[in-house]
Design a protein around this motif. Structure first.
Motif, PDB file in Angstrom:
ATOM      1  N   LYS A  45      32.321  32.713  37.085  1.00  0.00           N
ATOM      2  CA  LYS A  45      33.409  32.017  36.462  1.00  0.00           C
ATOM      3  C   LYS A  45      33.954  32.471  35.245  1.00  0.00           C
ATOM      4  O   LYS A  45      33.117  32.669  34.195  1.00  0.00           O
ATOM      5  CB  LYS A  45      33.232  30.655  36.428  1.00  0.00           C
ATOM      6  CG  LYS A  45      34.292  29.590  36.116  1.00  0.00           C
ATOM      7  CD  LYS A  45      33.899  28.281  36.231  1.00  0.00           C
ATOM      8  CE  LYS A  45      35.135  27.456  36.141  1.00  0.00           C
ATOM      9  NZ  LYS A  45      35.167  25.991  36.101  1.00  0.00           N
ATOM     10  N   GLN A  46      35.278  32.752  34.984  1.00  0.00           N
ATOM     11  CA  GLN A  46      35.790  33.298  33.943  1.00  0.00           C
ATOM     12  C   GLN A  46      37.135  32.595  33.501  1.00  0.00           C
ATOM     13  O   GLN A  46      37.742  31.798  34.376  1.00  0.00           O
ATOM     14  CB  GLN A  46      36.016  34.867  33.971  1.00  0.00           C
ATOM     15  CG  GLN A  46      34.798  35.740  34.167  1.00  0.00           C
ATOM     16  CD  GLN A  46      35.090  37.073  34.398  1.00  0.00           C
ATOM     17  OE1 GLN A  46      35.766  37.494  35.378  1.00  0.00           O
ATOM     18  NE2 GLN A  46      34.279  37.787  33.616  1.00  0.00           N
ATOM     19  N   TRP A  57      39.509  38.781  30.865  1.00  0.00           N
ATOM     20  CA  TRP A  57      38.664  37.677  31.404  1.00  0.00           C
ATOM     21  C   TRP A  57      37.269  37.685  30.885  1.00  0.00           C
ATOM     22  O   TRP A  57      36.669  38.649  30.499  1.00  0.00           O
ATOM     23  CB  TRP A  57      38.646  37.971  33.008  1.00  0.00           C
ATOM     24  CG  TRP A  57      39.683  37.741  33.727  1.00  0.00           C
ATOM     25  CD1 TRP A  57      40.702  38.773  34.072  1.00  0.00           C
ATOM     26  CD2 TRP A  57      40.332  36.616  34.039  1.00  0.00           C
ATOM     27  NE1 TRP A  57      41.647  38.074  34.997  1.00  0.00           N
ATOM     28  CE2 TRP A  57      41.260  36.791  35.027  1.00  0.00           C
ATOM     29  CE3 TRP A  57      39.954  35.114  34.124  1.00  0.00           C
ATOM     30  CZ2 TRP A  57      42.237  35.758  35.462  1.00  0.00           C
ATOM     31  CZ3 TRP A  57      40.637  34.213  34.814  1.00  0.00           C
ATOM     32  CH2 TRP A  57      41.836  34.557  35.443  1.00  0.00           C
ATOM     33  N   ALA A  58      36.761  36.532  30.313  1.00  0.00           N
ATOM     34  CA  ALA A  58      35.763  36.465  29.801  1.00  0.00           C
ATOM     35  C   ALA A  58      35.079  34.950  30.216  1.00  0.00           C
ATOM     36  O   ALA A  58      35.568  34.425  30.753  1.00  0.00           O
ATOM     37  CB  ALA A  58      35.879  36.578  28.542  1.00  0.00           C
ATOM     38  N   SER A  59      33.656  34.913  29.725  1.00  0.00           N
ATOM     39  CA  SER A  59      32.991  33.529  30.047  1.00  0.00           C
ATOM     40  C   SER A  59      33.208  32.398  29.023  1.00  0.00           C
ATOM     41  O   SER A  59      33.135  31.355  29.210  1.00  0.00           O
ATOM     42  CB  SER A  59      31.500  33.974  30.011  1.00  0.00           C
ATOM     43  OG  SER A  59      31.146  34.283  28.533  1.00  0.00           O
ATOM     44  N   ALA A 167      32.293  28.370  32.425  1.00  0.00           N
ATOM     45  CA  ALA A 167      33.210  29.194  31.375  1.00  0.00           C
ATOM     46  C   ALA A 167      33.597  28.200  30.585  1.00  0.00           C
ATOM     47  O   ALA A 167      33.670  27.193  30.799  1.00  0.00           O
ATOM     48  CB  ALA A 167      34.372  29.772  32.182  1.00  0.00           C
TER      49      ALA A 167
END
Length: 184
Positions: A45-46, A57-59, A167
């Motif tokens: 999930k991001q 996109w990142a956590s 996230a």
């Protein structure tokens, strides 16, 4: 014979049949089993912040009250089909669902992630992506400083049971002072 769920096991099986005249015949064979429940399902999930223009996109992502974010859940099957895949995502307080639900590039997919998105079967080595937008609540909903809002989704499937992916949005609520009429 029902083989247990063990991978790469070999069983020597024999069968003997006898008729009503007491005549019989036998045969043997080797049965190799492969556990169909050994498939893998990778779930990630991001999040991105559309308002700030941060499209990496990142956590976790930094956000301000009122910002619009997009969350994406990526599901990838290993070398076997994964059956009855369901993704359910109930947003935490202060993240408001805004729609724009996309499932595998199907824009404005009907439904919501809260009751769950039935993905069905993900074929071996297949990828499914579920994405949707949320809005961070207004500043009156936050204390001064930073608040971390963690959004967790539950993924279920026949082969892998239940797994959870998360996230976060790190919300910065700062005070802004305006002009005054006080003499200085």
């Amino acid at each position: 014979f029902t083989a247990p769920n063990n991978n790469n096991q070999s069983y020597n099986c024999s069968l003997t049949v006898t008729n009503s005249y007491s005549l019989s015949a036998s045969d043997t064979m080797v049965v190799n089993t492969n556990n169909s429940n050994s498939g893998t399902l990778t779930a990630i999930k991001q999040v991105i912040n559309l308002t700030s223009g941060n499209l990496n996109w990142a956590s976790s992502v930094n956000a301000n009250p009122g910002d619009v974010l997009t969350f994406a859940i990526t599901l990838q099957a290993g070398n076997q089909d994964i059956h009855n895949v369901m993704a359910r995502d109930i947003l935490p307080a202060n993240l408001i669902y805004k729609g724009n639900l996309i499932v595998n590039a199907s824009i404005n997919y009907s439904g919501s992630p809260a009751p769950g998105i039935n993905v069905g079967t993900i074929p071996a080595n297949g990828i499914e992506v579920i994405a949707y937008q949320v809005q961070v609540a207004p500043s009156t909903n936050f204390v001064y400083g930073t608040t971390t809002l963690t959004n967790s989704a539950t993924i279920t499937s026949t082969e892998k049971g239940t797994q959870t992916v998360s996230a976060s949005a790190i919300v910065n609520n700062s005070l802004t002072y305006g002009a005054t009429t006080i003499a200085t």
